[in-house]
Design a protein around this motif. Structure first.
Motif, short mmCIF file in Angstrom:
data_model
loop_
_atom_site.label_atom_id
_atom_site.label_comp_id
_atom_site.label_asym_id
_atom_site.label_seq_id
_atom_site.Cartn_x
_atom_site.Cartn_y
_atom_site.Cartn_z
N MET A 1 24.43 40.26 52.87
CA MET A 1 25.18 41.35 52.24
C MET A 1 25.24 41.10 50.73
N PRO A 2 24.93 42.11 49.92
CA PRO A 2 24.98 41.91 48.46
C PRO A 2 26.39 41.60 48.00
N LYS A 3 26.45 40.81 46.95
CA LYS A 3 27.76 40.41 46.43
C LYS A 3 28.02 41.13 45.11
N PRO A 4 29.20 41.73 44.97
CA PRO A 4 29.50 42.48 43.75
C PRO A 4 29.60 41.57 42.53
N ARG A 5 29.19 42.10 41.41
CA ARG A 5 29.24 41.34 40.17
C ARG A 5 30.58 41.57 39.49
N ALA A 6 31.09 40.49 38.88
CA ALA A 6 32.30 40.55 38.05
C ALA A 6 32.13 39.50 36.97
N ALA A 7 31.58 39.92 35.84
CA ALA A 7 31.16 38.97 34.81
C ALA A 7 32.30 38.07 34.35
N LYS A 8 33.51 38.56 34.30
CA LYS A 8 34.62 37.76 33.78
C LYS A 8 35.11 36.71 34.78
N LEU A 9 34.62 36.78 36.05
CA LEU A 9 35.07 35.84 37.07
C LEU A 9 33.94 34.95 37.60
N GLU A 10 32.71 35.24 37.28
CA GLU A 10 31.59 34.58 37.94
C GLU A 10 31.42 33.12 37.55
N THR A 11 31.75 32.74 36.35
CA THR A 11 31.51 31.36 35.90
C THR A 11 32.80 30.75 35.35
N PRO A 12 32.91 29.41 35.40
CA PRO A 12 34.09 28.75 34.81
C PRO A 12 34.26 29.08 33.34
N THR A 13 33.14 29.21 32.61
CA THR A 13 33.21 29.51 31.18
C THR A 13 33.83 30.88 30.95
N ALA A 14 33.43 31.85 31.74
CA ALA A 14 33.97 33.20 31.59
C ALA A 14 35.45 33.23 31.98
N ARG A 15 35.82 32.49 32.99
CA ARG A 15 37.21 32.51 33.44
C ARG A 15 38.15 31.84 32.44
N ARG A 16 37.64 30.85 31.71
CA ARG A 16 38.50 30.18 30.72
C ARG A 16 38.88 31.11 29.58
N LYS A 17 38.16 32.19 29.39
CA LYS A 17 38.48 33.16 28.34
C LYS A 17 39.61 34.10 28.74
N LEU A 18 39.98 34.08 30.02
CA LEU A 18 41.04 34.97 30.49
C LEU A 18 42.41 34.43 30.08
N GLU A 19 43.36 35.33 29.98
CA GLU A 19 44.73 34.96 29.62
C GLU A 19 45.42 34.31 30.82
N VAL A 20 46.15 33.23 30.57
CA VAL A 20 46.93 32.58 31.61
C VAL A 20 48.07 33.51 32.03
N ARG A 21 48.16 33.77 33.33
CA ARG A 21 49.22 34.66 33.81
C ARG A 21 49.39 34.45 35.32
N LYS A 22 50.56 34.90 35.82
CA LYS A 22 50.85 34.75 37.24
C LYS A 22 50.11 35.79 38.08
N LYS A 23 49.94 36.98 37.53
CA LYS A 23 49.28 38.04 38.28
C LYS A 23 47.78 37.79 38.34
N PRO A 24 47.17 37.79 39.52
CA PRO A 24 45.73 37.54 39.64
C PRO A 24 44.90 38.66 39.01
N TYR A 25 43.69 38.32 38.66
CA TYR A 25 42.69 39.29 38.24
C TYR A 25 41.91 39.70 39.50
N TRP A 26 41.99 40.98 39.85
CA TRP A 26 41.41 41.43 41.11
C TRP A 26 40.08 42.14 40.90
N THR A 27 39.21 41.98 41.91
CA THR A 27 37.96 42.74 41.94
C THR A 27 37.66 43.10 43.39
N THR A 28 37.15 44.30 43.60
CA THR A 28 36.86 44.76 44.95
C THR A 28 35.52 44.18 45.41
N ILE A 29 35.53 43.56 46.59
CA ILE A 29 34.29 42.96 47.11
C ILE A 29 33.79 43.68 48.36
#
Length: 416
Positions: A1-29
């Protein structure tokens, strides 16, 4: 099954650019399935959110590979987290690896029903709440239930026309199922939700006792025999002993003691208000010589552990759909000239209790013979107790009316 792309979540480097917060960053899979990433000061975490049939639940999956290489199942990459989230969301109840899946209310009722059957209880206590529960609550994880929605559901039963006593019995079955689920899953920590939301309605006990005089009871028994001999035997035993149908159904041939001058039945105790292991105890209840003679004829050639009372088709009496007694008794009541919507089999129990109270049998003895408590008898039959005790107490009343002068006679002789 193909996996949806989410550039801001796919790599540790991209995720480190996100703001620290309690609410998760969601993406539909997948439809109804969402993968969430919570950005922390240290390693982030993956979660899955599932929306199914109006219910929604969220569960933490694992750590993200922000500070260390992916090492399933504890540390997952984005692509591994997608696979884990989909597998968890689509896991079927009872699967071998189902331990991490949050149990739903529907599954809790299923497990409660299985537990009741294993302990010899009635599955009706689990089936009845399901009839009145909407799919939104049935499909919701037990751990996500709230007091407000449970209270709204309970009060909604009143709006549907259910009597307060029926509402209390219905919510008690649901509450027992939720308690069982919580006892087996330490992650369920919201017991306060049903303790508050499913609190019992006050003043729900309304005595609707139908008391028949002895002549009416005799007509009912005769009508039972006229319709069907096996039905008549059951009705006569109910009329003489005042036992519940659940007790009559568990009577065995060996419980009949009809050879002595004082025949009796060893009635099984009901499961109401006591531990399940007490249900196998018996309590002697006297019966008439006439009934003993009928029962002796019924048990000829049958094993001591065979059921004492059987339907004409050979099945035992009970509340199951295949051996339902209500329609049979409705026809008996109608044949006796009574309203079948008013006079039920339980009227024979009420009549038996009142008959003994009016015959000066001590309340404690009446309670024992009918497998109930003095408190319940005083609560339910207080009117009849008052009528009975009124005549007794009246004999001891002090008459304060002054004596009539004409009734005073002077005694001869002088006073010293």
């Amino acid at each position: 099954m193909p996996k949806p792309r989410a550039a801001k979540l796919e790599t540790p480097t991209a995720r480190r650019k996100l703001e620290v917060r309690k609410k998760p960053y969601w993406t539909t899979i997948s439809p109804g399935i969402h993968l969430g990433y919570r950005r922390n000061q240290t390693a982030g975490t993956w979660s899955v959110r599932v929306a199914d049939s109006g219910a929604e639940w969220i569960k933490k999956i694992a750590l993200a590979d922000d500070l260390e290489a992916a090492s399933p199942p504890h540390v997952l990459s984005y692509w591994q987290a997608i696979d884990q989230a989909r597998a968890l969301a689509r896991r079927q109840p009872g699967a071998a690896d189902d331990a991490s899946r949050p149990i739903s209310v529907s599954e809790a009722l299923d497990r409660y029903e299985a537990d009741l059957k294993a302990r010899g209880g009635s599955p009706y206590n689990a089936e009845h709440p399901r009839i009145h529960l909407p799919s939104v609550i049935l499909n919701k994880p037990v751990a996500l239930l709230g007091a407000t929605e449970l209270r709204k559901w309970r009060d909604g039963l009143l709006a549907k026309g259910l009597a307060p006593g029926t509402v209390n019995r219905t919510k008690t079955g649901l509450r027992a199922a939720l308690e069982l689920a919580a006892a087996h899953d330490p992650r369920i920590a919201n017991q306060r939700a049903w303790k508050v939301g499913l609190a019992a309605l006050p003043d729900a006990h309304v005595a609707r006792n139908v008391i028949c005089d002895d002549g009416t009871v005799r007509r009912i028994v005769a009508a039972g025999y006229d319709r069907d001999h096996s039905l008549g035997v059951m009705v006569e035993v109910a009329a003489v002993t005042g036992a519940r149908l659940s007790q009559l159904a568990r009577l065995e041939v060996g419980d009949l003691q009809a050879d002595g001058p004082e025949p009796r039945l060893l009635l099984p105790l009901s499961a109401k208000g006591r531990a399940r292991n007490k249900r196998h105890e018996r309590r002697p209840v006297p019966i008439t010589a006439a009934l003993a003679s009928v029962l002796k004829q019924e048990v000829q050639g049958r094993a001591p552990d065979a059921p004492l009372l059987l339907r004409s088709n050979g099945e035992i009496w009970g509340h199951g759909r295949s051996r339902h007694h209500r329609n049979d008794f409705r026809s008996v009541a109608a044949a006796a000239g009574l309203d079948p919507d008013v006079v039920t089999l339980y009227a024979l129990r009420h009549s038996s209790i009142v008959r003994q109270l009016l015959a000066n049998v001590p309340i404690r003895v009446v309670a024992t013979l009918h497998d109930t408590s003095v408190k319940m008898i005083e609560r339910t039959y207080s009117k009849h107790i008052a009528e009975h005790t009124d005549a007794i107490a009246r004999r001891a009343l002090l008459d304060t009316a002054p004596l009539a002068i004409a009734n005073i006679v002077a005694l001869p002789g002088r006073r010293s």
